[in-house]
Write an enzyme that holds these catalytic residues in place. Sequence first.
Site, PDB file in Angstrom:
ATOM      1  N   ASP A   1       0.880  -7.275  10.860  1.00  0.00           N
ATOM      2  CA  ASP A   1       2.396  -7.211  10.743  1.00  0.00           C
ATOM      3  C   ASP A   1       3.336  -8.728  10.626  1.00  0.00           C
ATOM      4  O   ASP A   1       3.322  -9.851  10.774  1.00  0.00           O
ATOM      5  CB  ASP A   1       2.146  -7.817  12.629  1.00  0.00           C
ATOM      6  CG  ASP A   1       4.209  -7.232  13.177  1.00  0.00           C
ATOM      7  OD1 ASP A   1       5.173  -6.712  12.396  1.00  0.00           O
ATOM      8  OD2 ASP A   1       4.577  -6.943  14.113  1.00  0.00           O
TER       9      ASP A   1
ATOM     10  N   TYR B   1      20.671  -4.673   7.367  1.00  0.00           N
ATOM     11  CA  TYR B   1      20.136  -4.867   6.203  1.00  0.00           C
ATOM     12  C   TYR B   1      20.444  -5.087   4.848  1.00  0.00           C
ATOM     13  O   TYR B   1      20.003  -5.653   3.753  1.00  0.00           O
ATOM     14  CB  TYR B   1      19.491  -3.108   6.006  1.00  0.00           C
ATOM     15  CG  TYR B   1      18.819  -2.947   4.392  1.00  0.00           C
ATOM     16  CD1 TYR B   1      17.424  -2.711   4.256  1.00  0.00           C
ATOM     17  CD2 TYR B   1      18.837  -2.202   4.016  1.00  0.00           C
ATOM     18  CE1 TYR B   1      16.498  -3.130   3.363  1.00  0.00           C
ATOM     19  CE2 TYR B   1      18.667  -2.149   2.871  1.00  0.00           C
ATOM     20  CZ  TYR B   1      17.387  -3.102   2.051  1.00  0.00           C
ATOM     21  OH  TYR B   1      16.330  -2.909   1.561  1.00  0.00           O
TER      22      TYR B   1
ATOM     23  N   GLY C   1       0.437  -1.431   0.012  1.00  0.00           N
ATOM     24  CA  GLY C   1       0.406   0.021   0.114  1.00  0.00           C
ATOM     25  C   GLY C   1       0.749   1.255  -0.154  1.00  0.00           C
ATOM     26  O   GLY C   1      -0.030   2.381   0.013  1.00  0.00           O
ATOM     27  N   SER C   2       2.145   1.364   0.143  1.00  0.00           N
ATOM     28  CA  SER C   2       3.050   2.456  -0.002  1.00  0.00           C
ATOM     29  C   SER C   2       4.055   1.967  -0.374  1.00  0.00           C
ATOM     30  O   SER C   2       4.689   0.877  -0.958  1.00  0.00           O
ATOM     31  CB  SER C   2       3.203   2.468   1.992  1.00  0.00           C
ATOM     32  OG  SER C   2       4.120   1.806   1.876  1.00  0.00           O
TER      33      SER C   2
ATOM     34  N   ALA D   1      21.024  -8.694   5.043  1.00  0.00           N
ATOM     35  CA  ALA D   1      19.573  -9.486   5.126  1.00  0.00           C
ATOM     36  C   ALA D   1      19.311  -9.331   3.529  1.00  0.00           C
ATOM     37  O   ALA D   1      18.947 -10.477   3.019  1.00  0.00           O
ATOM     38  CB  ALA D   1      18.604  -8.780   5.698  1.00  0.00           C
TER      39      ALA D   1
ATOM     40  N   SER E   1      17.528  -5.536  -2.762  1.00  0.00           N
ATOM     41  CA  SER E   1      17.464  -4.290  -3.817  1.00  0.00           C
ATOM     42  C   SER E   1      19.400  -4.361  -3.970  1.00  0.00           C
ATOM     43  O   SER E   1      20.266  -5.515  -3.137  1.00  0.00           O
ATOM     44  CB  SER E   1      18.364  -3.990  -2.757  1.00  0.00           C
ATOM     45  OG  SER E   1      18.764  -2.916  -1.494  1.00  0.00           O
TER      46      SER E   1
END
Length: 255
Positions: A67, A159, A20-21, A162, A146
Amino acid sequence: MTLPIYPDLHDTSVFITGGGSGIGAGLTEAFLRQGAKVAFVQRSDASEFCDAMAQSTGNRPLFTSCDITDPDAVRAAIEQAAAVHGPVQVLVNNAANDQRHTLAEVTPDFMDWALAINFKSYVFTAQAVIPAMQEMGGGAIINITSISYMMGNAGYPVYTAANSALNGLTRSLAREFGPDRIRVNALAPGWVMTPKQLEQWVTPDALAEHLKRQCLPDSLNPEDIAGGVLFLASNTSRAMTGQALVIDGGVVVTG
């Protein structure tokens, strides 16, 4: 930007985390415009976004507040999506949090939190959808990572760790479930100009410096990522699994 239409995605049951974002909102809209049946989860309320999507695409997504670090809650949301739209045929693991941190700032609690969002959630969403995909004779899982771990940047070591781990997960799941015709691929975006990035980290100098590292001169938007995800979800990529597709304007070089 006009995205291609993949007829086989029409009426496909799609489940997106963080839909949603940011990049996720672009993915939700892209699948809705394919005529897919889209369900998504995130913690914050997305009712207004769903209203906007229904008005602009004529196709309303199913939103569940959830969550993603709670495997039971995610499993329940996937079961709800399956009850409304049919068993999930395409899973897009998109939700992530790239909160900046140094190694000295990392505590056991922070590390548990960061890995729960950026790695653990991917494991348990895949675990939840795969049995139905096996019964259906196939499916597609797309793990959004990413290029952060490829660039060797400082500023978010847990991050990037991961993100690197997600490639190992992608390859292992592709091998394990390939006989079931379940395709598992990763997609690594570059620096995408989402509202969060623009609000927290994008400055004129930082953006100019990053664009110098790209081969292409234009900044990236969520819709630039959507085309690659649609391709990986579609039967157009039926022979592609265990791969990492990079969409970053040409910052990193793979192969």
